[in-house]
Design a protein around this motif. Sequence first.
Motif, PDB file in Angstrom:
ATOM      1  N   LEU A 199       0.829  -1.146  -0.171  1.00  0.00           N
ATOM      2  CA  LEU A 199      -0.039   0.083   0.117  1.00  0.00           C
ATOM      3  C   LEU A 199       0.860   1.266  -0.041  1.00  0.00           C
ATOM      4  O   LEU A 199       0.456   2.329  -0.610  1.00  0.00           O
ATOM      5  CB  LEU A 199      -0.917   0.243   1.261  1.00  0.00           C
ATOM      6  CG  LEU A 199      -2.233  -1.126   1.212  1.00  0.00           C
ATOM      7  CD1 LEU A 199      -2.696  -1.065   2.218  1.00  0.00           C
ATOM      8  CD2 LEU A 199      -3.105  -0.648   0.195  1.00  0.00           C
ATOM      9  N   LEU A 200       1.937   1.271   0.536  1.00  0.00           N
ATOM     10  CA  LEU A 200       2.726   2.158   0.501  1.00  0.00           C
ATOM     11  C   LEU A 200       4.101   2.629  -0.440  1.00  0.00           C
ATOM     12  O   LEU A 200       4.559   3.499  -0.455  1.00  0.00           O
ATOM     13  CB  LEU A 200       3.712   2.300   2.144  1.00  0.00           C
ATOM     14  CG  LEU A 200       2.675   2.435   3.273  1.00  0.00           C
ATOM     15  CD1 LEU A 200       3.505   2.485   4.628  1.00  0.00           C
ATOM     16  CD2 LEU A 200       1.834   3.938   3.212  1.00  0.00           C
ATOM     17  N   GLN A 201       3.836   1.348  -1.146  1.00  0.00           N
ATOM     18  CA  GLN A 201       4.653   1.766  -2.546  1.00  0.00           C
ATOM     19  C   GLN A 201       3.804   2.824  -3.351  1.00  0.00           C
ATOM     20  O   GLN A 201       2.754   2.899  -3.488  1.00  0.00           O
ATOM     21  CB  GLN A 201       4.245   0.462  -3.443  1.00  0.00           C
ATOM     22  CG  GLN A 201       4.785   0.226  -4.831  1.00  0.00           C
ATOM     23  CD  GLN A 201       4.554  -1.211  -5.410  1.00  0.00           C
ATOM     24  OE1 GLN A 201       4.472  -2.077  -4.889  1.00  0.00           O
ATOM     25  NE2 GLN A 201       4.315  -1.218  -6.916  1.00  0.00           N
ATOM     26  N   LYS A 202       4.553   3.559  -3.947  1.00  0.00           N
ATOM     27  CA  LYS A 202       4.122   4.920  -4.721  1.00  0.00           C
ATOM     28  C   LYS A 202       4.089   4.622  -6.155  1.00  0.00           C
ATOM     29  O   LYS A 202       5.026   4.470  -6.704  1.00  0.00           O
ATOM     30  CB  LYS A 202       5.095   5.948  -4.222  1.00  0.00           C
ATOM     31  CG  LYS A 202       5.188   6.027  -2.821  1.00  0.00           C
ATOM     32  CD  LYS A 202       3.954   6.746  -2.241  1.00  0.00           C
ATOM     33  CE  LYS A 202       4.295   7.345  -0.655  1.00  0.00           C
ATOM     34  NZ  LYS A 202       2.973   7.807   0.036  1.00  0.00           N
ATOM     35  N   PRO A 203       2.812   4.668  -6.641  1.00  0.00           N
ATOM     36  CA  PRO A 203       1.595   4.403  -6.308  1.00  0.00           C
ATOM     37  C   PRO A 203       1.137   3.125  -6.214  1.00  0.00           C
ATOM     38  O   PRO A 203       2.084   2.077  -6.397  1.00  0.00           O
ATOM     39  CB  PRO A 203       0.593   5.281  -7.289  1.00  0.00           C
ATOM     40  CG  PRO A 203       1.626   5.165  -8.462  1.00  0.00           C
ATOM     41  CD  PRO A 203       3.169   5.023  -8.088  1.00  0.00           C
ATOM     42  N   PHE A 204      -0.119   2.707  -5.647  1.00  0.00           N
ATOM     43  CA  PHE A 204      -0.530   1.249  -5.700  1.00  0.00           C
ATOM     44  C   PHE A 204      -1.496   1.114  -6.394  1.00  0.00           C
ATOM     45  O   PHE A 204      -2.284   2.216  -7.021  1.00  0.00           O
ATOM     46  CB  PHE A 204      -0.692   0.792  -4.141  1.00  0.00           C
ATOM     47  CG  PHE A 204      -1.991   1.321  -3.605  1.00  0.00           C
ATOM     48  CD1 PHE A 204      -3.071   1.026  -3.839  1.00  0.00           C
ATOM     49  CD2 PHE A 204      -1.958   2.699  -2.865  1.00  0.00           C
ATOM     50  CE1 PHE A 204      -4.362   1.490  -2.951  1.00  0.00           C
ATOM     51  CE2 PHE A 204      -2.990   3.104  -2.339  1.00  0.00           C
ATOM     52  CZ  PHE A 204      -4.292   2.531  -2.464  1.00  0.00           C
ATOM     53  N   ASP A 205      -1.933   0.022  -6.986  1.00  0.00           N
ATOM     54  CA  ASP A 205      -3.149  -0.102  -7.912  1.00  0.00           C
ATOM     55  C   ASP A 205      -4.204  -1.058  -7.223  1.00  0.00           C
ATOM     56  O   ASP A 205      -3.758  -2.211  -6.487  1.00  0.00           O
ATOM     57  CB  ASP A 205      -2.726  -1.019  -9.195  1.00  0.00           C
ATOM     58  CG  ASP A 205      -2.113  -0.014  -9.986  1.00  0.00           C
ATOM     59  OD1 ASP A 205      -2.351   1.119 -10.048  1.00  0.00           O
ATOM     60  OD2 ASP A 205      -1.240  -0.789 -10.765  1.00  0.00           O
TER      61      ASP A 205
END
Length: 160
Positions: free
Chosen positions: A93-99
Amino acid sequence: MVYVSMFSLLGVNGHLKEGDSFTLTAEIQEDSISAVGGVSINFLEDRPDIKPSRNILFHFNPRPSSRIILNSCLKGKWQDELTIEGNDLDGMLLQKPFDLTIKILSVKDARNACENKSEFEVYLNDVFLTTFRSPLPITASKFIGFSPCIRICKASKSVC
């Protein structure tokens, strides 16, 4: 529930239909997910700033400690909550951005009140999380309301 942020699905290639996949690309402010209630993305049938919706067709609610709550709200009453837990959910979720992707499997006739109205698969960054069954037809979604600490980057629909 009050939404500061929302957008219309009407501009995303029309209404959602059985067989469609819908992907929402978003970013969460890193410190926001650590709040007790997390953040939320809600699929709604009514524009939330004009008519507060008593129906939330799909509630996606990331919480602290790598948990995601999925639910629906029917006539102001929350339904049975589904909790997804995993070691790397916070990282995803904190991966920028998430899908966030939903693939609509089936939508039932609204006249039969005893059965679920829709069934769809839920994916996070192309990783299958679960099949969610809602008492409401996800195809009735016209708006998405979301926490102000979420930034929507893109919304797209494809037909399978």
